[in-house]
Design an enzyme around this catalytic site. Sequence first.
Site, PDB file in Angstrom:
ATOM      1  N   LYS A  13       6.120  10.381   3.179  1.00 33.83           N
ATOM      2  CA  LYS A  13       6.839  10.340   1.887  1.00 33.83           C
ATOM      3  C   LYS A  13       6.088  11.121   0.814  1.00 33.83           C
ATOM      4  O   LYS A  13       6.673  11.915   0.082  1.00 33.83           O
ATOM      5  CB  LYS A  13       7.040   8.885   1.417  1.00 33.83           C
ATOM      6  CG  LYS A  13       7.763   8.001   2.404  1.00 33.83           C
ATOM      7  CD  LYS A  13       7.935   6.599   1.880  1.00 33.83           C
ATOM      8  CE  LYS A  13       6.645   5.833   1.653  1.00 33.83           C
ATOM      9  NZ  LYS A  13       5.870   5.565   2.890  1.00 33.83           N
ATOM     10  N   ARG A  88      11.023  -1.196  -2.639  1.00 34.95           N
ATOM     11  CA  ARG A  88      10.354  -1.649  -1.421  1.00 34.95           C
ATOM     12  C   ARG A  88      10.936  -2.956  -0.899  1.00 34.95           C
ATOM     13  O   ARG A  88      10.554  -3.430   0.153  1.00 34.95           O
ATOM     14  CB  ARG A  88       8.888  -1.929  -1.744  1.00 34.95           C
ATOM     15  CG  ARG A  88       7.974  -0.734  -1.683  1.00 34.95           C
ATOM     16  CD  ARG A  88       7.412  -0.608  -0.362  1.00 34.95           C
ATOM     17  NE  ARG A  88       6.050  -0.318  -0.075  1.00 34.95           N
ATOM     18  CZ  ARG A  88       5.336   0.732  -0.406  1.00 34.95           C
ATOM     19  NH1 ARG A  88       5.767   1.614  -1.234  1.00 34.95           N
ATOM     20  NH2 ARG A  88       4.145   0.907   0.092  1.00 34.95           N
ATOM     21  N   ARG A 127      -5.910  10.039   7.702  1.00 32.36           N
ATOM     22  CA  ARG A 127      -5.629  10.599   6.366  1.00 32.36           C
ATOM     23  C   ARG A 127      -6.890  10.620   5.493  1.00 32.36           C
ATOM     24  O   ARG A 127      -7.692   9.700   5.494  1.00 32.36           O
ATOM     25  CB  ARG A 127      -4.559   9.766   5.667  1.00 32.36           C
ATOM     26  CG  ARG A 127      -4.362  10.189   4.212  1.00 32.36           C
ATOM     27  CD  ARG A 127      -3.133   9.624   3.597  1.00 32.36           C
ATOM     28  NE  ARG A 127      -3.039   8.188   3.685  1.00 32.36           N
ATOM     29  CZ  ARG A 127      -1.945   7.499   3.357  1.00 32.36           C
ATOM     30  NH1 ARG A 127      -0.881   8.129   2.932  1.00 32.36           N
ATOM     31  NH2 ARG A 127      -1.931   6.202   3.462  1.00 32.36           N
ATOM     32  N   ARG A 160      -8.531   6.002   2.118  1.00 33.12           N
ATOM     33  CA  ARG A 160      -8.004   4.875   1.351  1.00 33.12           C
ATOM     34  C   ARG A 160      -8.421   3.559   1.999  1.00 33.12           C
ATOM     35  O   ARG A 160      -8.422   3.435   3.220  1.00 33.12           O
ATOM     36  CB  ARG A 160      -6.463   4.960   1.310  1.00 33.12           C
ATOM     37  CG  ARG A 160      -5.944   5.719   0.113  1.00 33.12           C
ATOM     38  CD  ARG A 160      -4.478   6.028   0.187  1.00 33.12           C
ATOM     39  NE  ARG A 160      -3.589   4.904   0.455  1.00 33.12           N
ATOM     40  CZ  ARG A 160      -2.258   4.986   0.455  1.00 33.12           C
ATOM     41  NH1 ARG A 160      -1.672   6.139   0.173  1.00 33.12           N
ATOM     42  NH2 ARG A 160      -1.506   3.946   0.731  1.00 33.12           N
ATOM     43  N   ARG A 171       0.563  -3.676   6.661  1.00 34.78           N
ATOM     44  CA  ARG A 171       1.530  -2.845   5.912  1.00 34.78           C
ATOM     45  C   ARG A 171       2.779  -2.562   6.745  1.00 34.78           C
ATOM     46  O   ARG A 171       3.890  -2.559   6.227  1.00 34.78           O
ATOM     47  CB  ARG A 171       0.856  -1.526   5.493  1.00 34.78           C
ATOM     48  CG  ARG A 171      -0.177  -1.734   4.391  1.00 34.78           C
ATOM     49  CD  ARG A 171      -1.112  -0.559   4.273  1.00 34.78           C
ATOM     50  NE  ARG A 171      -0.456   0.659   3.863  1.00 34.78           N
ATOM     51  CZ  ARG A 171      -0.958   1.879   4.070  1.00 34.78           C
ATOM     52  NH1 ARG A 171      -2.106   2.032   4.706  1.00 34.78           N
ATOM     53  NH2 ARG A 171      -0.314   2.931   3.639  1.00 34.78           N
TER      54      ARG A 171
END
Length: 213
Positions: A13, A88, A127, A160, A171
Amino acid sequence: MNIVLIGPPGAGKGTQSKLLSERFSIPQISTGDILRANVREKTPMGLRAKDYMERGILVPDELVVEMVVDRLSQDDCARGFILDGFPRNVKQAEALEETLDKSGKKIDAVIGFEVERRELVRRLSGRRVCRKCGATYHIIFNPPINIDVCDRCGDELYQRDDDKEETIEARLKVYEEETLPVVEYYKKRGLYKGVNGIGSVDEINEAIVKAIG
Ligand code: AP5
């Protein structure tokens, strides 16, 4: 043009909304980025949000909805916006609809990313993000030229906190339980367009642009 990007953590996203923002000259509104900036700056909102984010669960609606309503009222959203990470859950989707109704606006398209779980875990665990400019890399799929250094601004790259394996699982569970019903919400309204989130960044971008129409 008012666009919502919806998809599980790591679906792409953020990567795609940056490209769409440049292409259509409309702002990207990432609730995750705004919340992380608040956590970094230790604002009252950041202090409240931190624990939820570290656990990989949703920050309470009242905090996030107010933040988005405020952001949408800013001048740069007059010509359109790209919502990345909001709504969300169904409550947030209803709040968004209500807010847009009040100003005579509507959502033009909801783009849903379809990516299998194993790929999501691979993307999230690899990431790396620039501390200064927010550019996103992947240690295998999109590595920086020099390890842990941002190609764009030369600042340090970091992982992160919520990209650790146990938080990734939390998540993904939150996505399945709370966000998937939002997909149904938009399907019922005829706004949802699913896009295959596997492929090169450019291929996916083209598919999104086509879906937006
Ligand atoms: P948020 O920051 O929104 O995280 P997320 O939705 O979990 O999404 P991500 O940012 O992890 O992934 P992405 O889909 O943007 O993927 P990306 O492009 O980076 O939210 C974080 C937290 O904030 C939440 O857990 C919650 O606590 C809170 N929060 C946020 N919004 C909220 C809300 N509305 N309500 C309540 N709480 C909220 O890509 C991932 C990786 O894959 C990168 O390394 C990238 O380089 C790579 N990649 C991208 N595309 C490709 C490709 N095509 N092929 C290979 N690799 C790719």
